[in-house]
Design a protein around this motif. Structure first.
Motif, PDB file in Angstrom:
ATOM      1  N   ARG A  59       0.835  -1.216   0.000  1.00 12.04           N
ATOM      2  CA  ARG A  59       0.000   0.000   0.000  1.00 12.04           C
ATOM      3  C   ARG A  59       0.861   1.253   0.000  1.00 12.04           C
ATOM      4  NH1 ARG A  59      -4.393  -2.565   4.017  1.00 12.04           N
ATOM      5  NH2 ARG A  59      -5.261  -3.930   2.443  1.00 12.04           N
ATOM      6  N   LEU A  60       1.926   1.245   0.789  1.00 13.02           N
ATOM      7  CA  LEU A  60       2.830   2.395   0.780  1.00 13.02           C
ATOM      8  C   LEU A  60       3.426   2.612  -0.602  1.00 13.02           C
ATOM      9  CD1 LEU A  60       4.822   2.214   4.135  1.00 13.02           C
ATOM     10  CD2 LEU A  60       3.331   4.052   3.338  1.00 13.02           C
ATOM     11  N   PHE A  61       3.741   1.523  -1.290  1.00 12.18           N
ATOM     12  CA  PHE A  61       4.328   1.656  -2.618  1.00 12.18           C
ATOM     13  C   PHE A  61       3.348   2.261  -3.606  1.00 12.18           C
ATOM     14  CE2 PHE A  61       5.128   0.166  -6.920  1.00 12.18           C
ATOM     15  CZ  PHE A  61       6.350   0.789  -7.127  1.00 12.18           C
ATOM     16  N   TRP A  62       2.137   1.668  -3.725  1.00  7.47           N
ATOM     17  CA  TRP A  62       1.244   2.177  -4.763  1.00  7.47           C
ATOM     18  C   TRP A  62       0.606   3.507  -4.409  1.00  7.47           C
ATOM     19  CZ3 TRP A  62      -3.912   3.199  -4.337  1.00  7.47           C
ATOM     20  CH2 TRP A  62      -4.656   2.528  -3.379  1.00  7.47           C
ATOM     21  N   MET A  63       0.488   3.817  -3.109  1.00  9.40           N
ATOM     22  CA  MET A  63      -0.112   5.085  -2.714  1.00  9.40           C
ATOM     23  C   MET A  63       0.893   6.236  -2.661  1.00  9.40           C
ATOM     24  SD  MET A  63      -2.488   4.109   0.488  1.00  9.40           S
ATOM     25  CE  MET A  63      -4.194   3.702   0.306  1.00  9.40           C
ATOM     26  N   THR A 118       3.022   0.118  -9.904  1.00  7.02           N
ATOM     27  CA  THR A 118       1.969   0.581  -9.000  1.00  7.02           C
ATOM     28  C   THR A 118       0.634  -0.066  -9.343  1.00  7.02           C
ATOM     29  OG1 THR A 118       1.491   2.569 -10.301  1.00  7.02           O
ATOM     30  CG2 THR A 118       3.053   2.804  -8.475  1.00  7.02           C
ATOM     31  N   ILE A 119       0.372  -0.252 -10.625  1.00 10.22           N
ATOM     32  CA  ILE A 119      -0.877  -0.898 -11.041  1.00 10.22           C
ATOM     33  C   ILE A 119      -0.899  -2.354 -10.586  1.00 10.22           C
ATOM     34  CG2 ILE A 119      -2.194  -1.664 -13.054  1.00 10.22           C
ATOM     35  CD1 ILE A 119      -1.349   1.034 -14.384  1.00 10.22           C
ATOM     36  N   VAL A 120       0.210  -3.040 -10.766  1.00 13.73           N
ATOM     37  CA  VAL A 120       0.304  -4.435 -10.313  1.00 13.73           C
ATOM     38  C   VAL A 120       0.181  -4.499  -8.787  1.00 13.73           C
ATOM     39  CG1 VAL A 120       1.857  -6.432 -10.134  1.00 13.73           C
ATOM     40  CG2 VAL A 120       1.606  -5.237 -12.320  1.00 13.73           C
ATOM     41  N   ALA A 121       0.855  -3.585  -8.104  1.00 10.02           N
ATOM     42  CA  ALA A 121       0.795  -3.571  -6.634  1.00 10.02           C
ATOM     43  C   ALA A 121      -0.632  -3.333  -6.144  1.00 10.02           C
ATOM     44  CB  ALA A 121       1.731  -2.494  -6.077  1.00 10.02           C
ATOM     45  N   ARG A 122      -1.366  -2.452  -6.802  1.00 15.17           N
ATOM     46  CA  ARG A 122      -2.759  -2.193  -6.406  1.00 15.17           C
ATOM     47  C   ARG A 122      -3.613  -3.439  -6.603  1.00 15.17           C
ATOM     48  NH1 ARG A 122      -6.551  -0.704  -3.278  1.00 15.17           N
ATOM     49  NH2 ARG A 122      -8.264   0.495  -4.135  1.00 15.17           N
ATOM     50  N   ARG A 123      -3.381  -4.148  -7.701  1.00 13.42           N
ATOM     51  CA  ARG A 123      -4.152  -5.371  -7.949  1.00 13.42           C
ATOM     52  C   ARG A 123      -3.850  -6.427  -6.877  1.00 13.42           C
ATOM     53  NH1 ARG A 123      -7.017  -7.799 -12.414  1.00 13.42           N
ATOM     54  NH2 ARG A 123      -7.116 -10.033 -12.045  1.00 13.42           N
ATOM     55  N   VAL A 124      -2.585  -6.608  -6.560  1.00 16.60           N
ATOM     56  CA  VAL A 124      -2.203  -7.579  -5.531  1.00 16.60           C
ATOM     57  C   VAL A 124      -2.775  -7.150  -4.182  1.00 16.60           C
ATOM     58  CG1 VAL A 124      -0.250  -8.589  -4.282  1.00 16.60           C
ATOM     59  CG2 VAL A 124      -0.156  -8.363  -6.766  1.00 16.60           C
ATOM     60  N   TRP A 165      -9.920  -1.245  -9.196  1.00 17.75           N
ATOM     61  CA  TRP A 165      -8.582  -1.410  -9.764  1.00 17.75           C
ATOM     62  C   TRP A 165      -8.548  -0.968 -11.230  1.00 17.75           C
ATOM     63  CZ3 TRP A 165      -7.056  -4.765 -13.749  1.00 17.75           C
ATOM     64  CH2 TRP A 165      -5.685  -4.756 -14.001  1.00 17.75           C
ATOM     65  N   ARG A 166      -9.554  -1.361 -12.008  1.00 17.17           N
ATOM     66  CA  ARG A 166      -9.594  -0.952 -13.424  1.00 17.17           C
ATOM     67  C   ARG A 166      -9.655   0.570 -13.546  1.00 17.17           C
ATOM     68  NH1 ARG A 166     -12.385  -5.759 -13.709  1.00 17.17           N
ATOM     69  NH2 ARG A 166     -14.418  -4.822 -13.291  1.00 17.17           N
ATOM     70  N   ARG A 167     -10.497   1.190 -12.733  1.00 15.53           N
ATOM     71  CA  ARG A 167     -10.613   2.655 -12.749  1.00 15.53           C
ATOM     72  C   ARG A 167      -9.278   3.292 -12.348  1.00 15.53           C
ATOM     73  NH1 ARG A 167     -15.443   2.940 -10.703  1.00 15.53           N
ATOM     74  NH2 ARG A 167     -14.772   2.798  -8.540  1.00 15.53           N
ATOM     75  N   TYR A 168      -8.633   2.728 -11.336  1.00 18.56           N
ATOM     76  CA  TYR A 168      -7.322   3.219 -10.898  1.00 18.56           C
ATOM     77  C   TYR A 168      -6.299   3.100 -12.034  1.00 18.56           C
ATOM     78  CZ  TYR A 168      -2.779   3.182  -8.589  1.00 18.56           C
ATOM     79  OH  TYR A 168      -1.470   3.437  -8.253  1.00 18.56           O
ATOM     80  N   VAL A 180      -4.461   6.266 -13.750  1.00 17.16           N
ATOM     81  CA  VAL A 180      -3.008   6.434 -13.606  1.00 17.16           C
ATOM     82  C   VAL A 180      -2.335   6.527 -14.972  1.00 17.16           C
ATOM     83  CG1 VAL A 180      -0.893   5.278 -12.842  1.00 17.16           C
ATOM     84  CG2 VAL A 180      -2.846   5.424 -11.321  1.00 17.16           C
ATOM     85  N   VAL A 181      -2.728   5.678 -15.899  1.00 15.13           N
ATOM     86  CA  VAL A 181      -2.115   5.699 -17.234  1.00 15.13           C
ATOM     87  C   VAL A 181      -2.426   7.011 -17.947  1.00 15.13           C
ATOM     88  CG1 VAL A 181      -2.174   4.636 -19.523  1.00 15.13           C
ATOM     89  CG2 VAL A 181      -1.947   3.200 -17.488  1.00 15.13           C
TER      90      VAL A 181
END
Length: 112
Positions: free
Chosen positions: A19-23, A59-65, A85-88, A92-93
């Protein structure tokens, strides 16, 4: 046998790190890289562009995990879903693409 003093809903250390990584950390890396591109006028594509897009993917992969393995939450504390996750991922992209173009325009490596 020693009991942990953490509530059942507290994420494991790996979940907290994710969470710290993707946020936070991922966003900081992206913003710092784009700032350096804008200040230095790095040509497109540059090594920093690679750093930006690799970080976005991570970050996208981290959010999914976080959602699928660590019961990730939304900003309001609700359980996050793959729709979140899809919206995120899309947000982000798109935001990073626009910011990347702006960083290169400001730096003078794109445009007239």
């Amino acid at each position: 046998m020693q009991q942990q003093n953490t509530p059942d809903h507290a994420p494991a250390p790996a979940g907290c790190a994710l969470r710290l990584f993707w946020m936070l950390i991922g966003n900081a890396v992206v913003y710092a890289s784009l700032a350096v591109i804008a200040m230095n006028g790095d040509a497109f594509p540059s090594v920093l562009d690679g750093v930006v897009w690799l970080t976005v993917v991570l970050t996208i992969v981290a959010r999914r995990v976080d959602i699928t393995r660590w019961a990730g939450k939304t900003a309001s504390g609700e359980p996050a879903t793959l729709a979140h996750w899809r919206r995120y991922a899309i947000t982000v992209v798109l935001v990073t693409a626009v910011a990347s173009v702006l960083a290169h325009v400001i730096g003078g490596s794109l445009g007239s």
